[in-house]
Scaffold this motif. Structure first.
Motif, mmCIF file in Angstrom:
data_model
loop_
_atom_site.group_PDB
_atom_site.id
_atom_site.type_symbol
_atom_site.label_atom_id
_atom_site.label_comp_id
_atom_site.label_asym_id
_atom_site.label_seq_id
_atom_site.Cartn_x
_atom_site.Cartn_y
_atom_site.Cartn_z
ATOM 1 N N ASP A 137 1.349 -1.427 -0.208
ATOM 2 C CA ASP A 137 -0.382 -0.253 0.050
ATOM 3 C C ASP A 137 1.134 1.531 -0.005
ATOM 4 O O ASP A 137 0.355 2.580 -0.047
ATOM 5 N N ILE A 138 2.467 0.709 0.266
ATOM 6 C CA ILE A 138 2.576 2.115 -0.138
ATOM 7 C C ILE A 138 3.585 2.657 -1.321
ATOM 8 O O ILE A 138 4.308 1.427 -1.862
ATOM 9 N N SER A 139 2.781 3.593 -2.203
ATOM 10 C CA SER A 139 3.313 3.528 -3.230
ATOM 11 C C SER A 139 4.576 5.351 -3.283
ATOM 12 O O SER A 139 3.991 5.880 -2.073
ATOM 13 N N ILE A 140 5.853 5.032 -3.748
ATOM 14 C CA ILE A 140 6.216 6.206 -3.390
ATOM 15 C C ILE A 140 6.896 6.642 -4.733
ATOM 16 O O ILE A 140 6.995 5.787 -5.783
ATOM 17 N N SER A 141 6.890 8.029 -5.439
ATOM 18 C CA SER A 141 7.002 8.567 -6.314
ATOM 19 C C SER A 141 8.011 9.897 -6.249
ATOM 20 O O SER A 141 7.798 10.644 -5.329
ATOM 21 N N THR A 152 9.231 14.701 -3.265
ATOM 22 C CA THR A 152 9.069 12.879 -3.366
ATOM 23 C C THR A 152 7.838 12.634 -2.487
ATOM 24 O O THR A 152 7.051 13.772 -1.600
ATOM 25 N N TYR A 153 7.318 12.366 -2.864
ATOM 26 C CA TYR A 153 4.959 12.036 -2.709
ATOM 27 C C TYR A 153 5.333 10.927 -2.323
ATOM 28 O O TYR A 153 5.820 9.624 -2.224
ATOM 29 N N LEU A 154 4.239 10.542 -1.475
ATOM 30 C CA LEU A 154 3.917 9.208 -0.304
ATOM 31 C C LEU A 154 2.512 8.596 -0.977
ATOM 32 O O LEU A 154 1.368 9.830 -0.197
#
Ligand code: DC
Length: 229
Positions: free
Chosen positions: A67-71, A83-85
């Motif tokens: 469920d953790i998406s990092i972009s 950084t986006y969580l």
């Protein structure tokens, strides 16, 4: 000129991110701050009560990882990727002392590392990338054409982090930061999976007495040596 893969590893707070970002921008390469990914996972764990009081609920974190998406999205004002969580901008929050104090144990968990390494390899598939971290030259891109291992004394690094945080208006204590730097050095270098150490073919850079401009020149020279062969 061929686009190569550049791995920049080293101790915390030794200016790796700044030098990696400047180098990427001069070369027209993509820049990835792999530490930001471990920080984003840590922030998620802190917010959800998965990490608290120095304890990490490992089974919960393992279950939460999908469920953790990092972009990363390039910010033209700061000239660096933010950084986006899960779609939320967390660039500032992931740099707080609270996250810094908890990130090393999170980054030492093998299942967290394998998930991050998989994503990092996908980002670097096409070359033309500068990635900074702790295990980029040893684990993520063992075939990187250029590997740099950076360090500086713990005091110099704590001073830099202190100035960075106070410039952003965050209240902090130098002694706390120095302790945090030393603790992270210890955990990062002694963990079982991918401990921080120079790859055998890395070039070493002690930047205690170097300016950012001097470092960039040094790095560009290293790139030239690797691309003009
Ligand atoms: O570079 P940084 O201080 O933002 O890194 C945060 C933490 O993440 C640090 O304790 C080490 C860890 N880290 C890691 O284990 N592997 C990486 N490739 C990058 C960072």
């Amino acid at each position: 000129m061929n686009k190569i893969t550049i791995a920049i590893d080293g101790h915390s707070s030794c200016g790796k991110s700044t030098m990696a970002r400047d180098l990427a921008s001069r070369l027209g390469y993509v820049y990835v701050d792999s530490g930001a990914m471990y920080r984003a996972v840590t922030l998620y764990a802190l917010r959800g009560g998965i990490a608290h009081d120095g304890q990490i609920d490992e089974p919960r974190l393992r279950d939460a990882l999908p469920d953790i998406s990092i972009s990363f999205i390039f910010n033209p004002t700061t000239q660096r990727p933010d950084t986006y969580l899960n779609g939320e901008l967390v660039e500032r929050e992931i740099r707080s002392l609270q996250v810094s104090s908890c990130v090393s144990p999170v980054a030492a968990l093998p299942f967290v590392r394998s998930a991050m390494v998989e994503q990092q390899r996908l980002m670097g598939e096409k070359g033309g990338i500068v990635m900074d971290g702790r295990d980029i030259g040893t684990t993520v891109f063992p075939n990187a054409e250029l590997k740099v291992f950076v360090t500086a004394s713990a005091e110099v690094r704590a001073r830099r982090r202190y100035l960075e945080l106070t410039a952003k208006g965050q209240q902090c204590d130098f002694a706390d930061i120095l302790r945090n730097v030393q603790e992270r050095d210890y955990i990062d270098s002694h963990r079982e999976v991918s401990p921080l150490r120079p790859a055998p073919d890395a070039v070493l850079l002690d930047n205690s007495d170097m300016t950012p401009a001097g470092q960039l020149e040094w790095l560009l020279h290293q790139v030239e040596l690797k691309t003009n062969v």
